[in-house]
Design a protein around this motif. Structure first.
Motif, PDB file in Angstrom:
ATOM      1  N   PHE A 194     -23.704 -72.314   2.850  1.00 16.37           N
ATOM      2  CA  PHE A 194     -22.250 -72.185   2.732  1.00 16.37           C
ATOM      3  C   PHE A 194     -21.608 -73.322   1.935  1.00 16.37           C
ATOM      4  CE2 PHE A 194     -23.576 -69.752   6.393  1.00 16.37           C
ATOM      5  CZ  PHE A 194     -22.986 -68.529   6.118  1.00 16.37           C
ATOM      6  N   ASP A 195     -22.075 -74.548   2.083  1.00 18.83           N
ATOM      7  CA  ASP A 195     -21.515 -75.646   1.286  1.00 18.83           C
ATOM      8  C   ASP A 195     -22.131 -75.682  -0.112  1.00 18.83           C
ATOM      9  OD1 ASP A 195     -19.824 -76.447   3.283  1.00 18.83           O
ATOM     10  OD2 ASP A 195     -21.081 -78.087   4.003  1.00 18.83           O
TER      11      ASP A 195
ATOM     12  N   ARG B  80     -22.378 -71.883  -1.512  1.00 21.95           N
ATOM     13  CA  ARG B  80     -21.042 -71.286  -1.634  1.00 21.95           C
ATOM     14  C   ARG B  80     -21.054 -69.770  -1.391  1.00 21.95           C
ATOM     15  NH1 ARG B  80     -21.838 -73.576  -6.321  1.00 21.95           N
ATOM     16  NH2 ARG B  80     -21.200 -71.738  -7.502  1.00 21.95           N
ATOM     17  N   LEU B  81     -21.841 -69.315  -0.419  1.00 22.69           N
ATOM     18  CA  LEU B  81     -21.895 -67.883  -0.117  1.00 22.69           C
ATOM     19  C   LEU B  81     -20.527 -67.401   0.341  1.00 22.69           C
ATOM     20  CD1 LEU B  81     -23.781 -65.370   0.227  1.00 22.69           C
ATOM     21  CD2 LEU B  81     -23.986 -66.055   2.639  1.00 22.69           C
ATOM     22  N   GLN B  82     -20.079 -66.283  -0.250  1.00 21.81           N
ATOM     23  CA  GLN B  82     -18.769 -65.719   0.040  1.00 21.81           C
ATOM     24  C   GLN B  82     -18.908 -64.352   0.714  1.00 21.81           C
ATOM     25  OE1 GLN B  82     -15.921 -67.559  -0.677  1.00 21.81           O
ATOM     26  NE2 GLN B  82     -17.473 -69.100  -1.189  1.00 21.81           N
ATOM     27  N   PRO B  83     -17.895 -63.944   1.485  1.00 25.73           N
ATOM     28  CA  PRO B  83     -17.917 -62.598   2.058  1.00 25.73           C
ATOM     29  C   PRO B  83     -18.120 -61.550   0.969  1.00 25.73           C
ATOM     30  CG  PRO B  83     -16.123 -63.881   3.000  1.00 25.73           C
ATOM     31  CD  PRO B  83     -16.687 -64.703   1.882  1.00 25.73           C
TER      32      PRO B  83
ATOM     33  N   GLU C  41     -20.791 -61.073  -0.758  1.00 30.18           N
ATOM     34  CA  GLU C  41     -21.937 -61.416  -1.598  1.00 30.18           C
ATOM     35  C   GLU C  41     -23.243 -61.112  -0.870  1.00 30.18           C
ATOM     36  OE1 GLU C  41     -20.476 -64.804  -4.726  1.00 30.18           O
ATOM     37  OE2 GLU C  41     -21.381 -65.535  -2.855  1.00 30.18           O
TER      38      GLU C  41
ATOM     39  N   LEU D  54     -20.263 -63.920   8.917  1.00 29.12           N
ATOM     40  CA  LEU D  54     -19.221 -64.374   8.007  1.00 29.12           C
ATOM     41  C   LEU D  54     -19.040 -63.448   6.809  1.00 29.12           C
ATOM     42  CD1 LEU D  54     -19.926 -68.203   8.284  1.00 29.12           C
ATOM     43  CD2 LEU D  54     -18.053 -66.918   9.318  1.00 29.12           C
TER      44      LEU D  54
ATOM     45  N   ALA E 175     -21.265 -61.525   4.735  1.00 30.20           N
ATOM     46  CA  ALA E 175     -22.159 -61.323   3.598  1.00 30.20           C
ATOM     47  C   ALA E 175     -23.162 -60.207   3.886  1.00 30.20           C
ATOM     48  CB  ALA E 175     -22.899 -62.621   3.269  1.00 30.20           C
TER      49      ALA E 175
ATOM     50  N   ASP F 257     -26.708 -62.891  -5.014  1.00 30.93           N
ATOM     51  CA  ASP F 257     -25.807 -63.999  -5.361  1.00 30.93           C
ATOM     52  C   ASP F 257     -26.362 -65.365  -4.964  1.00 30.93           C
ATOM     53  OD1 ASP F 257     -23.301 -62.440  -6.264  1.00 30.93           O
ATOM     54  OD2 ASP F 257     -23.825 -61.516  -4.344  1.00 30.93           O
TER      55      ASP F 257
ATOM     56  N   ARG G  72     -16.050 -73.519  12.830  1.00 28.25           N
ATOM     57  CA  ARG G  72     -16.343 -72.195  12.283  1.00 28.25           C
ATOM     58  C   ARG G  72     -17.446 -71.435  13.022  1.00 28.25           C
ATOM     59  NH1 ARG G  72     -15.393 -71.535   6.888  1.00 28.25           N
ATOM     60  NH2 ARG G  72     -15.838 -69.334   7.351  1.00 28.25           N
TER      61      ARG G  72
END
Length: 334
Positions: free
Chosen positions: A138-139, A142-145, A147, A169, A171, A216, A288
């Motif tokens: 995640f940091d 940078r995995l995003q919803p 992806e 989260l 993905a 991704d 989180r």
């Protein structure tokens, strides 16, 4: 001087070099707490340290063990108060070493409350994998919803955590594993697709699952020849995050694909990072992720629990790669 039981590495070698011993009980310094340990998580770096391939960072205990759960016995009162902790609180903690012992020092910033409803065995299985997954997926990644994340080794301690966190989260998750049984476990944990890397080509499977778009983010615990194959199944602007090199440290890659798809190949190790870095991860987890654990949306996966004296058996199990999830040691109350 007060003494405690611990498991030490008597010499570098096979699991049998792990021996129960007596050591002086450590004393908490500035910014530290002393935890009376109930359970200690076992991780792949412990195996590497035992074999002589992963020495502890300067100033860290020579005892193996990177995560513990138990009760705060003593510590820096001001630092504890600032973090909202007190004597007698149940905590789990990420440590740079010393976890295979009845008492362990931990920086206050690397302690987290035991999630609601968790026993100490479950809590001890959390820090190393959750800190690692958050920092890298995640940091750094940078995995995003929305992806797609490809996890190499979905039934490892890291893998079962990454599958659940990524899904929780938002993905999509593809996981690789070495048997059909392990693939079924990945799917049961929430993976959208599981690939038996012994019988299937993960590049072809990943491209088919994503309708040719590619993934991704890759969480790579293998490296070696896997890196060049991962590049082939990356989406544009994809990120490969390497966190272990079980397949070797050298890779030959198609730099042209890296250029055309604007790929990022990165990696990290957690153990030698400074306190401030790990404290920031702990704060992110508390905000989180800890609510997801308390709500049962993310769950620890415990494969086996061993009494501390059976640490050699626990390490042998980890090296067999037959486990799914975490292996934990337990300590009799000191």
């Amino acid at each position: 001087m007060s003494m405690m039981q611990a498991v030490e590495i008597s010499a570098f070698g096979a699991p049998e070099v792990l021996e129960l011993c007596e050591r002086p009980k450590p004393v908490a310094g500035a910014g530290e707490v002393l935890i009376r340990v109930s359970a200690s998580g076992i991780n792949r770096p412990d195996v590497l340290q035992r074999s002589g391939a992963y020495p502890p960072p300067p100033g860290a205990s020579d005892l193996p063990g990177l995560e513990v759960a138990g009760v705060i016995e003593s510590g820096d009162a001001a630092a504890m108060a600032k973090a909202g902790f007190g004597i007698g609180d149940r905590v789990c903690a990420l440590v740079a070493g010393g976890g295979y012992a009845q008492f362990c020092l931990a920086p206050v910033g690397q302690c987290l409350p035991v999630p609601e409803g968790f026993d100490d065995v479950a809590a001890a299985s959390l820090p190393e994998t959750f800190f690692t997954v958050w920092s890298n997926v995640f940091d750094r990644g940078r995995l995003q919803p929305g992806e797609t994340l490809l996890i190499q080794g979905g039934t490892s301690g890291i893998g079962v955590t990454a599958i659940q966190l990524a899904k929780a989260l938002g993905a999509k998750v593809i996981a690789t594993a070495g048997s059909d049984e392990k693939c079924a476990t990945c799917l049961a944990l929430g993976a959208d697709h599981a690939i038996n890397y012994k019988t299937q080509d993960f590049v072809a499977e990943a491209m088919n699952f994503t309708d040719g778009r590619g993934v991704d983010v890759v969480l790579d615990m293998v490296a070696g020849s896997y890196v060049s194959r991962e590049i082939e199944c990356m989406a544009e602007d994809g990120r490969i995050v390497i966190i272990a090199v079980q397949g070797g440290v050298k890779a030959e890659i198609n730099a042209g694909l890296v250029l055309r798809r604007r790929l990022v190949i990165t990696g990290s190790t957690l153990r030698p990072r400074p306190l401030a870095f790990k404290t920031a991860i702990a704060q992110s987890l508390r905000e989180r992720v800890w609510p997801l654990l308390s709500q049962g949306k993310v769950k620890p996966v415990i494969h086996s629990v061993f009494e501390a004296a059976r640490a050699p058996e626990a390490h042998a199990l980890m090296e067999s790669n037959q486990h799914i999830g975490k292996i934990v040691l337990t300590w009799a109350r000191a």
